[in-house]
Scaffold this motif. Structure first.
Motif, PDB file in Angstrom:
ATOM      1  N   ALA A   1       0.338  -1.236  -0.188  1.00 13.48           N
ATOM      2  CA  ALA A   1       0.171  -0.464   0.146  1.00 13.48           C
ATOM      3  C   ALA A   1       0.786   1.026   0.201  1.00 13.48           C
ATOM      4  O   ALA A   1       0.861   2.218  -0.646  1.00 13.48           O
ATOM      5  CB  ALA A   1      -0.611   0.285   1.092  1.00 13.48           C
ATOM      6  N   ALA A   2       2.019   0.921   0.598  1.00 16.02           N
ATOM      7  CA  ALA A   2       2.732   2.229   0.801  1.00 16.02           C
ATOM      8  C   ALA A   2       3.348   2.606  -0.912  1.00 16.02           C
ATOM      9  O   ALA A   2       4.185   3.525  -0.912  1.00 16.02           O
ATOM     10  CB  ALA A   2       4.135   1.892   2.175  1.00 16.02           C
ATOM     11  N   GLY A   3       3.207   1.852  -1.103  1.00 23.66           N
ATOM     12  CA  GLY A   3       4.416   1.524  -2.842  1.00 23.66           C
ATOM     13  C   GLY A   3       6.000   1.482  -2.297  1.00 23.66           C
ATOM     14  O   GLY A   3       6.633   1.836  -3.435  1.00 23.66           O
ATOM     15  N   VAL A   4       6.409   1.647  -1.514  1.00 21.91           N
ATOM     16  CA  VAL A   4       7.228   1.148  -1.526  1.00 21.91           C
ATOM     17  C   VAL A   4       8.019  -0.153  -0.802  1.00 21.91           C
ATOM     18  O   VAL A   4       7.602  -0.702   0.398  1.00 21.91           O
ATOM     19  CB  VAL A   4       8.146   2.374  -0.964  1.00 21.91           C
ATOM     20  N   TYR A   5       9.264  -0.747  -0.956  1.00 20.23           N
ATOM     21  CA  TYR A   5       9.426  -1.704  -0.536  1.00 20.23           C
ATOM     22  C   TYR A   5      10.780  -2.127   0.101  1.00 20.23           C
ATOM     23  O   TYR A   5      11.826  -1.552  -0.387  1.00 20.23           O
ATOM     24  CB  TYR A   5       9.197  -3.675  -2.019  1.00 20.23           C
ATOM     25  N   SER A   6      11.229  -2.673   1.188  1.00 18.62           N
ATOM     26  CA  SER A   6      12.447  -3.322   1.918  1.00 18.62           C
ATOM     27  C   SER A   6      12.409  -3.795   2.578  1.00 18.62           C
ATOM     28  O   SER A   6      11.528  -4.737   2.736  1.00 18.62           O
ATOM     29  CB  SER A   6      12.224  -1.720   3.014  1.00 18.62           C
ATOM     30  N   CYS A   7      13.984  -4.165   2.707  1.00 15.43           N
ATOM     31  CA  CYS A   7      14.264  -5.300   3.033  1.00 15.43           C
ATOM     32  C   CYS A   7      13.881  -5.264   4.686  1.00 15.43           C
ATOM     33  O   CYS A   7      14.521  -4.767   5.383  1.00 15.43           O
ATOM     34  CB  CYS A   7      15.931  -5.850   3.061  1.00 15.43           C
ATOM     35  N   PRO A   8      13.282  -6.534   5.446  1.00 14.39           N
ATOM     36  CA  PRO A   8      13.335  -6.252   7.184  1.00 14.39           C
ATOM     37  C   PRO A   8      15.258  -6.732   7.335  1.00 14.39           C
ATOM     38  O   PRO A   8      14.399  -5.751   9.114  1.00 14.39           O
ATOM     39  CB  PRO A   8      12.537  -7.678   7.235  1.00 14.39           C
ATOM     40  N   ASP A   9      15.358  -6.651   7.367  1.00 16.84           N
ATOM     41  CA  ASP A   9      16.887  -6.872   8.301  1.00 16.84           C
ATOM     42  C   ASP A   9      17.834  -5.088   7.196  1.00 16.84           C
ATOM     43  O   ASP A   9      18.107  -4.742   9.487  1.00 16.84           O
ATOM     44  CB  ASP A   9      17.904  -7.890   8.139  1.00 16.84           C
ATOM     45  N   CYS A  10      18.184  -5.413   6.376  1.00 12.70           N
ATOM     46  CA  CYS A  10      18.593  -3.867   6.530  1.00 12.70           C
ATOM     47  C   CYS A  10      17.914  -2.645   5.811  1.00 12.70           C
ATOM     48  O   CYS A  10      19.158  -1.496   5.886  1.00 12.70           O
ATOM     49  CB  CYS A  10      19.436  -4.214   5.400  1.00 12.70           C
ATOM     50  N   ARG A  11      17.327  -2.719   5.514  1.00 15.85           N
ATOM     51  CA  ARG A  11      16.115  -1.583   4.906  1.00 15.85           C
ATOM     52  C   ARG A  11      15.934  -1.278   3.787  1.00 15.85           C
ATOM     53  O   ARG A  11      16.197   0.242   3.598  1.00 15.85           O
ATOM     54  CB  ARG A  11      15.985  -0.653   6.403  1.00 15.85           C
ATOM     55  N   GLU A  12      16.854  -2.164   2.883  1.00 17.20           N
ATOM     56  CA  GLU A  12      17.700  -1.658   1.525  1.00 17.20           C
ATOM     57  C   GLU A  12      16.456  -1.444   0.827  1.00 17.20           C
ATOM     58  O   GLU A  12      15.489  -2.798   1.087  1.00 17.20           O
ATOM     59  CB  GLU A  12      17.979  -2.808   1.188  1.00 17.20           C
TER      60      GLU A  12
ATOM     61  N   SER B   1      13.116  -0.499  -2.380  1.00 22.44           N
ATOM     62  CA  SER B   1      12.718  -0.380  -4.133  1.00 22.44           C
ATOM     63  C   SER B   1      11.747  -0.801  -4.316  1.00 22.44           C
ATOM     64  O   SER B   1      10.511  -0.867  -3.880  1.00 22.44           O
ATOM     65  CB  SER B   1      13.160  -2.347  -4.128  1.00 22.44           C
ATOM     66  N   PRO B   2      11.440   0.823  -4.821  1.00 19.88           N
ATOM     67  CA  PRO B   2      10.145   1.282  -5.622  1.00 19.88           C
ATOM     68  C   PRO B   2       9.571  -0.125  -6.138  1.00 19.88           C
ATOM     69  O   PRO B   2       7.933   0.279  -6.505  1.00 19.88           O
ATOM     70  CB  PRO B   2      10.532   1.763  -7.012  1.00 19.88           C
ATOM     71  N   GLN B   3      10.038  -1.409  -6.725  1.00 21.95           N
ATOM     72  CA  GLN B   3       9.060  -2.414  -7.347  1.00 21.95           C
ATOM     73  C   GLN B   3       9.306  -3.487  -6.246  1.00 21.95           C
ATOM     74  O   GLN B   3      10.473  -3.294  -5.785  1.00 21.95           O
ATOM     75  CB  GLN B   3      10.144  -2.586  -8.890  1.00 21.95           C
ATOM     76  N   ARG B   4       8.016  -4.488  -6.249  1.00 20.55           N
ATOM     77  CA  ARG B   4       8.307  -6.137  -5.405  1.00 20.55           C
ATOM     78  C   ARG B   4      10.260  -6.533  -6.237  1.00 20.55           C
ATOM     79  O   ARG B   4       9.580  -6.842  -7.086  1.00 20.55           O
ATOM     80  CB  ARG B   4       7.194  -6.260  -5.720  1.00 20.55           C
ATOM     81  N   PRO B   5      10.302  -6.865  -5.142  1.00 26.14           N
ATOM     82  CA  PRO B   5      11.719  -7.549  -5.409  1.00 26.14           C
ATOM     83  C   PRO B   5      11.562  -8.888  -5.702  1.00 26.14           C
ATOM     84  O   PRO B   5      10.605  -9.386  -5.061  1.00 26.14           O
ATOM     85  CB  PRO B   5      12.621  -7.194  -3.654  1.00 26.14           C
ATOM     86  N   ALA B   6      12.055  -9.504  -6.679  1.00 28.99           N
ATOM     87  CA  ALA B   6      12.211 -10.783  -7.309  1.00 28.99           C
ATOM     88  C   ALA B   6      12.586 -11.965  -5.713  1.00 28.99           C
ATOM     89  O   ALA B   6      13.701 -11.404  -4.837  1.00 28.99           O
ATOM     90  CB  ALA B   6      12.758 -11.045  -8.027  1.00 28.99           C
ATOM     91  N   LEU B   7      11.906 -12.838  -5.470  1.00 22.76           N
ATOM     92  CA  LEU B   7      12.536 -14.008  -4.519  1.00 22.76           C
ATOM     93  C   LEU B   7      13.231 -15.006  -5.311  1.00 22.76           C
ATOM     94  O   LEU B   7      12.755 -15.287  -5.667  1.00 22.76           O
ATOM     95  CB  LEU B   7      11.263 -14.239  -3.525  1.00 22.76           C
ATOM     96  N   GLU B   8      14.359 -15.055  -4.226  1.00 24.66           N
ATOM     97  CA  GLU B   8      15.014 -16.367  -5.374  1.00 24.66           C
ATOM     98  C   GLU B   8      14.944 -17.740  -4.333  1.00 24.66           C
ATOM     99  O   GLU B   8      15.194 -17.012  -3.530  1.00 24.66           O
ATOM    100  CB  GLU B   8      16.668 -15.616  -5.672  1.00 24.66           C
ATOM    101  N   LYS B   9      14.953 -19.038  -4.843  1.00 27.23           N
ATOM    102  CA  LYS B   9      14.898 -20.102  -3.955  1.00 27.23           C
ATOM    103  C   LYS B   9      16.482 -20.531  -4.014  1.00 27.23           C
ATOM    104  O   LYS B   9      17.320 -20.206  -4.051  1.00 27.23           O
ATOM    105  CB  LYS B   9      14.420 -21.020  -4.361  1.00 27.23           C
ATOM    106  N   ASN B  10      16.758 -20.351  -2.302  1.00 23.37           N
ATOM    107  CA  ASN B  10      18.393 -20.453  -1.914  1.00 23.37           C
ATOM    108  C   ASN B  10      18.347 -22.413  -1.627  1.00 23.37           C
ATOM    109  O   ASN B  10      18.285 -22.541  -0.013  1.00 23.37           O
ATOM    110  CB  ASN B  10      18.759 -19.895  -0.488  1.00 23.37           C
TER     111      ASN B  10
END
Length: 476
Positions: free
Chosen positions: A45-56, A58-67
């Motif tokens: 809803a805020a239109g901005v995405y961030s990493c819960p750990d480092c808060r980096e 991104s204006p776009q929803r980040p892609a999720l890569e399987k580790n």
């Protein structure tokens, strides 16, 4: 690495449990797939995405890569047998190796629970956590337990050092007291470092925001310069044409031959053809507002539809004015009775519906820093908590909005728009049969902003979303 240390490395920082289907973000941090998906959904809803750990961010929803490597490590950890954390055995259990639970500094021995109960009755014995090494816990000179701290020399000492040794007469402290005092001294330092870290984070964010703002300003300036040169080129071409026409006209005046007269008639015929084409083009425009703008540049001739707000649809954090034209945010719930029409999100519909014909209304958004207005179908979900029920975030609604940026949205697809001046009032025109929904900026001259085209099949309503500390009004 000890089993406990390895176990900590395999915990997701969101759910604090072992990774399940671990995935990685671009910054390198890992999370359970379900945990990070929920976190990103909440940020949408805020239109901005961030990493819960480092808060980096991104204006776009980040892609999720399987580790896959991390997933294999977790699987092997779960399938491996538990490792005994303690390899220290009771000093007094001679016949068998019984794990010890505590150690005694004076005796330099480790004890199981049975021997500990008997040993605990000894006077002046220091029972400590289990250890294999007693070095550093006793005085190297007197071989007594280190129980005191000398602030004068900054050293841990035994009772003999204090009474008869090098620290005789010094004002010493018990280790626990000295430890607490040192911790108290460190707390302001830690808080200062945290404050400096937060300030650094804010500066980084401000710099990134400034960079983004400058990039957007440069792009807008480049577009304006391009537009100016295009306009200049068109004016030069027009001037060239007029000069050439004047030369031709003068040539026609000099020559009174029949050929010159025929040429004049042909030119006149071409001008008539152009005018006929322009007029026929205007007649083919189906949107009356666009026609009137092209024809006379004034939409004030459009009759406004009588649009009022339906209080039975208003969310309880919205105040509806007595004339049913204004909607304002309130932090105090209005405690209206729930019903099938009432929205869970901060939205409200018009009382009037549209199933055919043409309608026009105007909305004042000058009292809202953020705003979201448009048209929605009757079947729009009203009890949903997420943003999928917001105007424009689904295939049942169409919206013009200013949140983080100015644009139009339908079916959760955002189209960025540019305006030369802040939009404070919006004109909305709906042509149900033609499948057109147009938005106009009410300025001088009136400016077309965006038009949606669709095949409308259900009842439509004027729709409004109210943000905190904001107010919108349907203009009379």
């Amino acid at each position: 690495m000890a089993s406990a240390d390895l176990r900590d490395e395999l915990d997701c920082s969101i759910c604090l449990s072992l990774y399940t289907d671990p995935v990685s973000l671009r910054c390198g941090h890992n999370f359970c797939r379900s945990c990070i998906v929920s976190a990103l959904d909440a940020q949408e809803a805020a239109g901005v995405y961030s990493c819960p750990d480092c808060r980096e961010e991104s204006p776009q929803r980040p892609a999720l890569e399987k580790n896959r490597k991390l997933a294999n490590i977790v699987e092997r950890f779960l399938s491996s047998p538990p490792v005994m954390e303690s390899r220290i055995f009771c000093t007094y259990c001679i016949k068998s190796s019984v794990p010890a639970v505590k150690s005694c500094l004076q005796c330099e021995a480790s004890m199981c629970r049975e021997h500990l109960r008997a040993h605990s009755k000894s006077v002046d014995h220091s029972i400590i956590e289990l250890t294999v090494s007693f070095e550093g816990r006793k005085c190297s000179t007197h071989h007594e337990v280190l129980k005191f701290y000398c602030p004068v020399d900054g050293a841990c000492i035994c009772v003999s050092c204090w009474v008869a040794g090098d620290h005789k007469g010094h004002d010493v402290q018990l280790l626990d007291v000295a430890w607490e005092k040192e911790k108290e001294k460190m707390r302001p330092v830690i808080e200062k470092l945290k404050s400096e870290k937060e300030e650094a984070r804010r500066r980084v964010k401000n710099l990134k925001d400034h960079e983004t703002e400058q990039r957007e300003t440069s792009a807008a300036l480049a577009d304006r310069v391009s537009g100016l040169f295009t306009d200049l080129k068109e004016k030069l071409e027009g001037l060239e044409k007029r000069v050439q026409d004047e030369i031709t006209r003068q040539q026609d005046q000099v020559s009174l031959s029949v050929s010159d007269l025929v040429r004049q008639v042909e030119l006149h015929k071409d001008e008539l053809t152009k005018k006929i084409t322009q007029l026929e083009g205007l007649c083919n425009i189906s949107d009356p507002l666009t026609f009137l703008q092209e024809d006379c540049g004034d939409i004030t001739v459009m009759e406004k539809s009588d649009i009022l707000l339906d209080i039975d649809t208003a969310n309880n954090e919205i105040i509806i004015s007595e004339d049913l034209r204004s909607a304002s945010y309130t932090a105090t719930s209005q405690n209206r009775p729930d019903g099938p029409k009432r929205f869970t999100s901060r939205q409200v519909f018009s009382s009037r519906s549209f199933s055919s014909g043409r309608y026009y209304w105007e909305v004042d958004v000058s009292q809202a820093e953020k705003w979201l207005i448009g048209v929605a179908g009757e079947s729009l979900e009203r009890k949903c908590v997420g943003n999928e029920s917001f105007i424009g975030y689904n295939n049942k609604s169409w919206a013009l909005l200013v949140i983080d940026s100015f644009g139009a949205r339908h079916n959760n697809v955002f189209q960025r728009l540019v305006s030369d001046s802040p939009v404070e009032a919006v004109g909305i025109h709906l042509d149900y049969e033609a499948g057109r929904l147009s938005f106009y900026q009410l300025c001088d001259p009136i400016r077309h902003l965006h038009t949606f085209t669709a095949s409308f099949t259900e009842l439509l309503y004027a729709a409004f979303f109210v943000f905190p500390d904001s107010s919108i009004r349907i203009m009379k």
